[in-house]
Motif scaffolding. Sequence first.
Motif, mmCIF file in Angstrom:
data_model
loop_
_atom_site.group_PDB
_atom_site.id
_atom_site.type_symbol
_atom_site.label_atom_id
_atom_site.label_comp_id
_atom_site.label_asym_id
_atom_site.label_seq_id
_atom_site.Cartn_x
_atom_site.Cartn_y
_atom_site.Cartn_z
ATOM 1 N N MET A 217 46.393 38.249 -0.088
ATOM 2 C CA MET A 217 46.365 38.597 -1.511
ATOM 3 C C MET A 217 45.084 39.375 -1.808
ATOM 4 S SD MET A 217 47.331 38.532 -4.683
ATOM 5 C CE MET A 217 48.743 37.429 -4.681
ATOM 6 N N PRO A 218 45.183 40.595 -2.345
ATOM 7 C CA PRO A 218 43.975 41.364 -2.645
ATOM 8 C C PRO A 218 43.193 40.741 -3.787
ATOM 9 C CG PRO A 218 45.928 42.447 -3.536
ATOM 10 C CD PRO A 218 46.413 41.309 -2.691
ATOM 11 N N VAL A 219 41.918 41.108 -3.870
ATOM 12 C CA VAL A 219 41.063 40.651 -4.958
ATOM 13 C C VAL A 219 41.562 41.251 -6.272
ATOM 14 C CG1 VAL A 219 38.720 40.753 -5.890
ATOM 15 C CG2 VAL A 219 39.078 40.354 -3.435
ATOM 16 N N GLN A 220 41.617 40.418 -7.315
ATOM 17 C CA GLN A 220 42.131 40.852 -8.606
ATOM 18 C C GLN A 220 41.016 40.908 -9.639
ATOM 19 O OE1 GLN A 220 45.715 41.327 -9.385
ATOM 20 N NE2 GLN A 220 45.663 41.484 -7.164
ATOM 21 N N ALA A 221 41.045 41.932 -10.482
ATOM 22 C CA ALA A 221 40.144 41.966 -11.627
ATOM 23 C C ALA A 221 40.537 40.854 -12.595
ATOM 24 C CB ALA A 221 40.228 43.321 -12.328
ATOM 25 N N VAL A 222 39.560 40.361 -13.339
ATOM 26 C CA VAL A 222 39.838 39.295 -14.301
ATOM 27 C C VAL A 222 40.377 39.904 -15.591
ATOM 28 C CG1 VAL A 222 38.839 37.433 -15.670
ATOM 29 C CG2 VAL A 222 38.053 37.822 -13.322
ATOM 30 N N ASP A 223 41.596 39.532 -15.941
ATOM 31 C CA ASP A 223 42.210 39.966 -17.197
ATOM 32 C C ASP A 223 43.192 38.869 -17.613
ATOM 33 O OD1 ASP A 223 44.589 40.299 -15.691
ATOM 34 O OD2 ASP A 223 44.208 42.429 -15.391
ATOM 35 N N PRO A 224 43.794 38.973 -18.794
ATOM 36 C CA PRO A 224 44.690 37.899 -19.235
ATOM 37 C C PRO A 224 45.815 37.587 -18.253
ATOM 38 C CG PRO A 224 44.131 39.304 -21.094
ATOM 39 C CD PRO A 224 43.559 39.957 -19.882
ATOM 40 N N GLU A 225 46.343 38.608 -17.586
ATOM 41 C CA GLU A 225 47.449 38.372 -16.655
ATOM 42 C C GLU A 225 46.992 37.639 -15.397
ATOM 43 O OE1 GLU A 225 50.764 38.715 -16.971
ATOM 44 O OE2 GLU A 225 50.200 39.069 -19.065
ATOM 45 N N SER A 226 45.841 38.049 -14.858
ATOM 46 C CA SER A 226 45.366 37.380 -13.635
ATOM 47 C C SER A 226 44.934 35.951 -13.934
ATOM 48 C CB SER A 226 44.229 38.173 -12.991
ATOM 49 O OG SER A 226 43.101 38.262 -13.833
ATOM 50 N N LEU A 227 44.395 35.707 -15.119
ATOM 51 C CA LEU A 227 44.034 34.340 -15.496
ATOM 52 C C LEU A 227 45.287 33.477 -15.657
ATOM 53 C CD1 LEU A 227 41.165 35.039 -18.043
ATOM 54 C CD2 LEU A 227 40.940 33.929 -15.807
ATOM 55 N N LYS A 228 46.309 34.044 -16.259
ATOM 56 C CA LYS A 228 47.577 33.319 -16.405
ATOM 57 C C LYS A 228 48.161 32.984 -15.042
ATOM 58 C CE LYS A 228 52.145 33.735 -18.577
ATOM 59 N NZ LYS A 228 53.024 34.633 -19.401
ATOM 60 N N GLU A 229 48.091 33.946 -14.118
ATOM 61 C CA GLU A 229 48.606 33.725 -12.764
ATOM 62 C C GLU A 229 47.789 32.658 -12.048
ATOM 63 O OE1 GLU A 229 51.009 34.535 -9.248
ATOM 64 O OE2 GLU A 229 51.253 34.439 -11.415
ATOM 65 N N ALA A 230 46.472 32.679 -12.241
ATOM 66 C CA ALA A 230 45.617 31.659 -11.630
ATOM 67 C C ALA A 230 46.022 30.270 -12.105
ATOM 68 C CB ALA A 230 44.151 31.919 -11.966
ATOM 69 N N GLY A 231 46.261 30.128 -13.409
ATOM 70 C CA GLY A 231 46.690 28.843 -13.943
ATOM 71 C C GLY A 231 48.015 28.399 -13.364
ATOM 72 N N ARG A 232 48.956 29.337 -13.239
ATOM 73 C CA ARG A 232 50.271 29.002 -12.697
ATOM 74 C C ARG A 232 50.160 28.546 -11.248
ATOM 75 N NH1 ARG A 232 54.045 30.709 -9.466
ATOM 76 N NH2 ARG A 232 52.876 32.562 -8.816
ATOM 77 N N LEU A 233 49.379 29.273 -10.447
ATOM 78 C CA LEU A 233 49.242 28.939 -9.033
ATOM 79 C C LEU A 233 48.577 27.587 -8.837
ATOM 80 C CD1 LEU A 233 48.183 32.466 -7.747
ATOM 81 C CD2 LEU A 233 50.279 31.251 -7.096
ATOM 82 N N LEU A 234 47.534 27.322 -9.607
ATOM 83 C CA LEU A 234 46.840 26.049 -9.467
ATOM 84 C C LEU A 234 47.767 24.885 -9.829
ATOM 85 C CD1 LEU A 234 43.398 27.143 -10.883
ATOM 86 C CD2 LEU A 234 43.776 26.210 -8.591
ATOM 87 N N LYS A 235 48.518 25.020 -10.901
ATOM 88 C CA LYS A 235 49.451 23.958 -11.278
ATOM 89 C C LYS A 235 50.537 23.778 -10.223
ATOM 90 C CE LYS A 235 49.963 25.573 -15.526
ATOM 91 N NZ LYS A 235 50.413 25.725 -16.930
ATOM 92 N N ALA A 236 50.843 24.855 -9.470
ATOM 93 C CA ALA A 236 51.866 24.789 -8.417
ATOM 94 C C ALA A 236 51.303 24.301 -7.085
ATOM 95 C CB ALA A 236 52.503 26.159 -8.232
ATOM 96 N N GLY A 237 50.023 23.937 -7.047
ATOM 97 C CA GLY A 237 49.442 23.386 -5.832
ATOM 98 C C GLY A 237 48.861 24.408 -4.873
ATOM 99 N N GLN A 238 48.660 25.645 -5.339
ATOM 100 C CA GLN A 238 48.132 26.701 -4.479
ATOM 101 C C GLN A 238 46.607 26.826 -4.624
ATOM 102 O OE1 GLN A 238 50.260 28.201 -2.223
ATOM 103 N NE2 GLN A 238 51.550 26.591 -3.090
ATOM 104 N N LEU A 239 46.007 27.608 -3.729
ATOM 105 C CA LEU A 239 44.561 27.829 -3.732
ATOM 106 C C LEU A 239 44.206 29.102 -4.483
ATOM 107 C CD1 LEU A 239 43.641 27.013 -0.010
ATOM 108 C CD2 LEU A 239 43.635 25.469 -1.979
ATOM 109 N N VAL A 240 43.150 29.029 -5.284
ATOM 110 C CA VAL A 240 42.655 30.179 -6.043
ATOM 111 C C VAL A 240 41.139 30.233 -5.899
ATOM 112 C CG1 VAL A 240 42.342 31.165 -8.354
ATOM 113 C CG2 VAL A 240 44.549 30.150 -7.710
ATOM 114 N N VAL A 241 40.612 31.398 -5.591
ATOM 115 C CA VAL A 241 39.166 31.614 -5.560
ATOM 116 C C VAL A 241 38.727 32.182 -6.899
ATOM 117 C CG1 VAL A 241 37.359 33.096 -4.599
ATOM 118 C CG2 VAL A 241 38.885 31.844 -3.065
ATOM 119 N N PHE A 242 37.667 31.601 -7.458
ATOM 120 C CA PHE A 242 37.197 32.045 -8.770
ATOM 121 C C PHE A 242 35.667 31.954 -8.825
ATOM 122 C CE2 PHE A 242 37.791 27.506 -8.927
ATOM 123 C CZ PHE A 242 36.763 27.020 -9.708
#
Length: 323
Positions: free
Chosen positions: A1-26
């Motif tokens: 997964m490439p590095v993503q700029a921080v914006d409303p969509e990437s933050l929303k995706e981060a929340g979804r992934l974390l709730k789904a049990g995935q790893l997120v670097v922040f």
Amino acid sequence: MPVQAVDPESLKEAGRLLKAGQLVVFPTETVYGLGANALDPAAVQRIFDAKGRPADNPLIVHVASIEAAKKLVSSWPPLADRFARAFWPGPLTLVLPRAPHVPDAVTAGLDSVAIRVPAHPVAQAVLRACGVPIAAPSANTSGRPSPTTAQHAESDFGDKVSLYLDGGPATVGVESTVVSVLGPDPVLLRLGAISREILEKMVPKWGKADGTGPALSPGTKHRHYAPQAKVRLVPAAQMATEWRQKGGDPKIAFIVSAETAAAGMAGRNVGIPGTRSDAEAWAHELFALLRKFDRKTEILVEPISEKGLGAAVMERLRKAAQS
């Protein structure tokens, strides 16, 4: 997964992934974190698998507020309230009695849990997006220098992580200070971004860690912060001799103060974090320089004063220099 700029969509995706049990670097203000849902044991195990982290090394749980922290503990002593109100949000981790629902995987099976409220706006936004506490050690493979950019983390983990959020370079550059409030007196478990001097002005009486038993805090038991190159601490008075002997060797790197560099040390293999008295600059630049010179044979580093943040810098350097 490439590095993503921080914006409303990437933050929303981060929340979804974390709730789904995935790893997120922040990003946090200290270093970048490798995050997973702290209440999901399978997600927490993914942290240990990705990092190659020993199972007896507890994780720090990040929450958005003091109120959220209280939900993870079985008691909230007056000392905890004092420290939290003084330093949260910020780079202080408190070790507290754990609540029963906090998974053993997070605490390494201990009766305590390490908790922090980060100050970085992206870290706070991620916590709001996922709505769960986030277990997040530094986003590096175990033993390596901590990451101060999203790119550092990506170079260690690649596709093991579902999303990398790029919030720019970490502002502090060394990990949080860890304090235990399990007993009548606080105990300083790990030097970090808040100095011993600042803490002791606030609370004059401190207990001592006895050095036996399981580690209550990350960063206290296993080897940490080391590049592939051998790290050697060389006093400023000896650095000129080392430079004359090895300065022309492309396999040798030097990390020195501005004062030492002014004597004629310059080139692509020389890193200059700041002056001898600017511990904040050294903290900000140290891990990035250790990673920059990672593939050298040897990195010679000038020690700095251990006053204030310099104590945390030197603690990291001594660990990096362990063979």
